[in-house]
Write an enzyme that holds these catalytic residues in place. Sequence first.
Site, PDB file in Angstrom:
ATOM      1  N   ASP A 124     -32.767  34.147  -1.499  1.00 25.99           N
ATOM      2  CA  ASP A 124     -32.549  35.337  -0.673  1.00 25.99           C
ATOM      3  C   ASP A 124     -33.560  35.301   0.368  1.00 25.99           C
ATOM      4  O   ASP A 124     -34.863  35.515  -0.179  1.00 25.99           O
ATOM      5  CB  ASP A 124     -32.278  36.660  -1.225  1.00 25.99           C
ATOM      6  CG  ASP A 124     -31.335  37.594  -1.133  1.00 25.99           C
ATOM      7  OD1 ASP A 124     -31.302  38.191   0.226  1.00 25.99           O
ATOM      8  OD2 ASP A 124     -30.446  37.993  -1.737  1.00 25.99           O
ATOM      9  N   ASP A 165     -31.014  38.557   4.333  1.00 27.53           N
ATOM     10  CA  ASP A 165     -30.865  40.080   4.426  1.00 27.53           C
ATOM     11  C   ASP A 165     -30.999  40.828   5.570  1.00 27.53           C
ATOM     12  O   ASP A 165     -31.943  40.503   6.383  1.00 27.53           O
ATOM     13  CB  ASP A 165     -32.033  40.330   3.402  1.00 27.53           C
ATOM     14  CG  ASP A 165     -31.562  42.107   2.931  1.00 27.53           C
ATOM     15  OD1 ASP A 165     -30.706  42.328   2.302  1.00 27.53           O
ATOM     16  OD2 ASP A 165     -32.368  42.911   3.349  1.00 27.53           O
ATOM     17  N   GLU A 167     -26.483  38.301   6.467  1.00 29.48           N
ATOM     18  CA  GLU A 167     -25.754  39.373   6.215  1.00 29.48           C
ATOM     19  C   GLU A 167     -25.974  40.309   7.483  1.00 29.48           C
ATOM     20  O   GLU A 167     -26.933  40.611   7.784  1.00 29.48           O
ATOM     21  CB  GLU A 167     -26.397  40.282   5.111  1.00 29.48           C
ATOM     22  CG  GLU A 167     -25.888  41.586   4.670  1.00 29.48           C
ATOM     23  CD  GLU A 167     -26.928  42.316   3.678  1.00 29.48           C
ATOM     24  OE1 GLU A 167     -26.201  43.245   3.030  1.00 29.48           O
ATOM     25  OE2 GLU A 167     -28.071  42.557   4.009  1.00 29.48           O
ATOM     26  N   HIS A 178     -24.012  42.672  -4.918  1.00 25.59           N
ATOM     27  CA  HIS A 178     -24.839  43.332  -5.513  1.00 25.59           C
ATOM     28  C   HIS A 178     -24.804  44.943  -4.720  1.00 25.59           C
ATOM     29  O   HIS A 178     -25.175  45.725  -5.336  1.00 25.59           O
ATOM     30  CB  HIS A 178     -26.372  42.873  -5.555  1.00 25.59           C
ATOM     31  CG  HIS A 178     -26.713  42.808  -4.176  1.00 25.59           C
ATOM     32  ND1 HIS A 178     -26.456  41.816  -3.265  1.00 25.59           N
ATOM     33  CD2 HIS A 178     -27.740  43.371  -3.553  1.00 25.59           C
ATOM     34  CE1 HIS A 178     -26.950  41.844  -2.223  1.00 25.59           C
ATOM     35  NE2 HIS A 178     -27.781  42.954  -2.236  1.00 25.59           N
TER      36      HIS A 178
END
Length: 531
Positions: A97, A185, A236, A309
């Site tokens: 990530d 992210d 994302e 998540h």
Amino acid sequence: MSDWWKMACVYQIYPRSFMDSDGDGIGDIQGIIQKLDYLKTLGIDIIWLSPIYDSPNDDNGYDIRNYYKIMQEFGTMEDFNYLLNEIHKRGLKLMMDLVVNHTSDEHEWFQKYEDFYYWREKPNNWKSVFSGPAWEYDEERRQYYLHIFSKKQPDLNWENPKLRQSVYEMMRWWLDKGVDGFRMDVINFISKDPALPDGPDGDGSPYFMNGPRIHEFLREMNQEVLSNYDCITVGEMPGASPEDAKTYTNPENRELNMIFTFEHMDLDGGPNGKWDLKKLNLVDLKENLEKWQHALHQVGWNSLYWNNHDQPRIVSRFGDDGDYRVESAKMLATCLHMMQGTPYIYQGEEIGMTNVAFKSLEKYQDIETLNMYKEKIAEGWSHDQIMKAIHTKGRDNARTPMQWSNEENGGFTTGDPWIDVNPNYEKINANEALQDSNSIFYYYQSLIDLRKRYNIITKGDFKLIHREHPDVFAYERSSEGEKLVVYCNFSENVHTFALPDGEILIHNYDQLESCEQLNLRPWEAVVFYQT
């Protein structure tokens, strides 16, 4: 560079909730190592690891204090090196990530480099995604800093070339270590309108979502870092449209391999957002996924997901987590995995883990949920109304510990888990699934295997059929004389169609009910292959 990631399947691990090796109630790297053979058996290709970097844990690791250090409760860098080696030894790859829209306010950059962040004498009216204002006053500096998320997550100023070079240096460090790519992210938030103007009703998203220099920054990142490695990248990107995605994922633009869209996961939210509960209209879902399948076909690339998540469990959300839990979990998997794109499986999805309904608010840990509760009480919502929304949409639904066995705490830990285990672990767990040849686990294994054996799943075009049908999602995939016909019943109702030609490639019931016509039973899915 090959596009090996197009035929791959990704498995997301949320380390805190995956497997605890030392009894402190928190999942860790050694726990992941213990379960690598389980993942190899499932057949996945890539492990995506949610953040394991050093963090004060204000937002479960998405507030990073040191990009070069492992969070103490997860283990050490030696543990990580061993994990990476064990992953590669099994022929698997590791995607980390990358969280570079913001850091923790405890990061040394925040202490040392004022120009790495956004500081203002007077804040604008933007609201934080996690409720409240998006600006926090710093007594020492007598200024406000921008935080689109938690006040402990100050936003990085990507206008500063020194900041960008520091990020690229860190990315190279991990890639040189041998990691195989990054999930990025909220990466489409990194470019802000430099004027930071007020937003309508405090909504700043028009000025930071897909901002003015986003493509320039991603191309620079690709040129400086990504193009020098054979790696996978997924961004994302809340608020990205198919048109945006074409630009982000077209290989000619040298930005990213694929993005995560949120559109299909927002369809069961009302006009006031995700907590405003609304029943899914299947026709809306079909048309949304069709739009993405068409837009990126032969241009860019889709990522396919139901769970992660941040999302509640799909079998509780779009399926039936009661009588038809197994059938609906397999149906949802079929619907997604037969489309064009790289599929993502979130831990526990492969055994049909469900949402949890903790009776007490004290059982919940997620900052978004706890902030929302305060906000909604102030707006006049009742406690029961808010709890219903949390049980349906809260992020902790995805974060309850992985259910490995029917032992105490689902075999996740010998200690007290950081968040309670879903009480249904006695029936729903990986051990049970591995011992049942008809389990959801082995069904996922078959879907992953089919993607490797049939190029049509990777390359074929997409055609929606029975568009207006309220309960059945049906589509065709075609490529070079081959065709797949996919039928998925999203309901308990029985529906009858003409029987397609061809052999059955995969089916979530033992056999068809009739050989004259297609009688779709509750939550039934069947895929026909024609040549």
